[in-house]
Design an enzyme around this catalytic site. Structure first.
Site, mmCIF file in Angstrom:
data_model
loop_
_atom_site.group_PDB
_atom_site.id
_atom_site.type_symbol
_atom_site.label_atom_id
_atom_site.label_comp_id
_atom_site.label_asym_id
_atom_site.label_seq_id
_atom_site.Cartn_x
_atom_site.Cartn_y
_atom_site.Cartn_z
ATOM 1 N N TYR A 1 5.769 -12.382 3.267
ATOM 2 C CA TYR A 1 5.865 -10.926 3.111
ATOM 3 C C TYR A 1 6.481 -10.252 4.331
ATOM 4 O O TYR A 1 7.362 -9.398 4.191
ATOM 5 C CB TYR A 1 4.461 -10.378 2.857
ATOM 6 C CG TYR A 1 4.377 -8.869 2.750
ATOM 7 C CD1 TYR A 1 4.692 -8.215 1.569
ATOM 8 C CD2 TYR A 1 3.952 -8.105 3.840
ATOM 9 C CE1 TYR A 1 4.605 -6.841 1.464
ATOM 10 C CE2 TYR A 1 3.867 -6.719 3.746
ATOM 11 C CZ TYR A 1 4.184 -6.095 2.559
ATOM 12 O OH TYR A 1 4.103 -4.734 2.463
ATOM 13 N N VAL B 1 9.717 -3.963 -1.291
ATOM 14 C CA VAL B 1 9.119 -5.292 -1.431
ATOM 15 C C VAL B 1 7.875 -5.243 -2.313
ATOM 16 O O VAL B 1 7.635 -6.145 -3.119
ATOM 17 C CB VAL B 1 8.779 -5.871 -0.044
ATOM 18 C CG1 VAL B 1 8.001 -7.179 -0.167
ATOM 19 C CG2 VAL B 1 10.057 -6.089 0.765
ATOM 20 N N GLU B 2 7.084 -4.187 -2.179
ATOM 21 C CA GLU B 2 5.818 -4.100 -2.910
ATOM 22 C C GLU B 2 6.022 -3.880 -4.406
ATOM 23 O O GLU B 2 5.388 -4.537 -5.234
ATOM 24 C CB GLU B 2 4.966 -2.954 -2.339
ATOM 25 C CG GLU B 2 4.379 -3.219 -0.965
ATOM 26 C CD GLU B 2 3.194 -4.176 -1.010
ATOM 27 O OE1 GLU B 2 2.790 -4.599 -2.122
ATOM 28 O OE2 GLU B 2 2.682 -4.510 0.077
ATOM 29 N N SER B 3 6.901 -2.926 -4.758
ATOM 30 C CA SER B 3 6.983 -2.535 -6.170
ATOM 31 C C SER B 3 8.391 -2.462 -6.722
ATOM 32 O O SER B 3 8.563 -2.191 -7.921
ATOM 33 C CB SER B 3 6.327 -1.157 -6.344
ATOM 34 O OG SER B 3 7.118 -0.152 -5.718
ATOM 35 N N VAL C 1 8.806 -1.241 2.668
ATOM 36 C CA VAL C 1 7.527 -1.670 2.087
ATOM 37 C C VAL C 1 7.515 -1.388 0.583
ATOM 38 O O VAL C 1 7.106 -2.240 -0.225
ATOM 39 C CB VAL C 1 6.346 -0.957 2.781
ATOM 40 C CG1 VAL C 1 5.050 -1.160 1.997
ATOM 41 C CG2 VAL C 1 6.178 -1.480 4.207
#
Length: 324
Positions: free
Chosen positions: A307, A221-223, A218
């Protein structure tokens, strides 16, 4: 009353079997209507798939098309009305899966699910003893059903404990990703060697019962593992928490990696418990639990649709081991 309902339904089933030949070509007949409806859906709706590729989410999508159809006792024609077991039978039939006509018989198909906490979208919820009502679970404590005379097919709360829950089909992993659908299928810690903040993912994962590889994926992918990242929408930090969400999780500083990872782990643990599905939990992390409950599955948002497989692929790249 149950015996009468089953008798009437079985008589109608026999009439359909023997009378169908005579009316199959008749304009406006139930058989013609069903054939045309199924053909139209197959041509225009990607959720209409073969039995071999259908998922629980597809079942929910198929059932949703009958929202608003009036309840008719013994009804099997959506142009006129459906009863509870006819709704269930037709939703699965639209996906090429044959189910019995009677609720009591439908309550014996597939495999048993221990409790509502383990139920997934598409599972059958059967009520009363003997079984005289059945519905399709859509997630989040909601189901779609043909309730009773005077009402229409609708989404409603699971208002009482089902006497049995049956899983007819199991969701398949996302294409190209060896990803497990169920959180209990997650196995192994993966390989976080060299991954930034690996110790934080491991600690928070152990604390909240969330796989460290899920947290790391996570964050990737997020940051991109950037603790100072800020999205155009205002999400902040390593785990891209919105300020309101962070506050609700007890995170006072989203740019603090330790706080951010702990908050995200707490959030994912809650989502996994609610949806009992890794993809649905990820969808809720991205789009919100309300959106997943509203749509009975991964919401039809381009960002969320992309996502979920991205995070699953990142988990696989981290050496996550899972079983479908």
């Amino acid at each position: 009353m149950t015996a009468i309902i089953e008798l009437v339904s079985r008589v109608q089933q026999i009439q359909q079997q023997f009378g169908g030949v005579a009316v199959r070509g008749a304009s406006g007949s139930a058989g013609a209507f069903a054939s045309e409806l199924t053909a139209a859906r197959s041509a225009t709706d990607p959720a209409s798939r073969s039995a071999g590729t259908a998922t629980g989410g597809d079942v929910v999508a198929a059932a949703r098309k009958y929202l608003g159809v009036p309840y008719v006792f013994g009804g099997t024609d959506p142009a006129k009305g459906l009863d509870c077991s006819a709704l269930v039978q037709r939703a699965y039939q639209d996906l090429g899966i044959k189910l019995p006509r009677i609720a009591a018989d439908q309550a014996k198909v597939g495999t048993a699910v221990p409790s509502l906490a383990q139920a997934r979208p598409g599972d059958l919820l059967a009520f009363n003893t003997p079984v005289d009502h059945i519905a399709i679970y859509i997630g989040g404590g909601k189901m779609i059903a043909a309730p009773q005379p005077g009402e229409n097919v609708k989404i409603q709360d699971v208002y009482q404990k089902p006497v049995t829950i049956r899983r007819v089909i199991a969701d398949a992993p996302a294409a190209g990703v060896p990803a497990a659908v169920r959180p209990e299928a997650l196995r192994g810690a993966g390989n976080l060697a060299g991954v930034p903040y690996a110790d934080l993912f491991t600690q928070a994962g152990a604390k909240h019962g969330v796989p460290a590889t899920l947290l790391a994926a996570v964050a990737k992918v997020e940051s991109g593992y950037n603790p100072k990242a800020v999205s155009p929408a205002g999400a902040q930090g390593l785990m891209q928490l919105m300020p309101g969400t962070a506050k609700g999780l007890g995170v006072t500083d989203s740019f603090n990696p330790k706080q951010a990872v702990d908050g995200a782990a707490r959030m994912l643990a809650s989502l996994l418990k609610e949806f009992n599905s890794v993809p649905l939990a990820l969808a809720a992390y991205n789009a919100g639990g309300g959106a997943v409950r509203k749509h009975g599955g991964i919401p039809p948002y381009a960002e969320t649709q992309a996502y979920v497989p991205k995070v699953q692929a990142a988990m696989a790249a981290l050496g996550w081991e899972g079983t479908p």
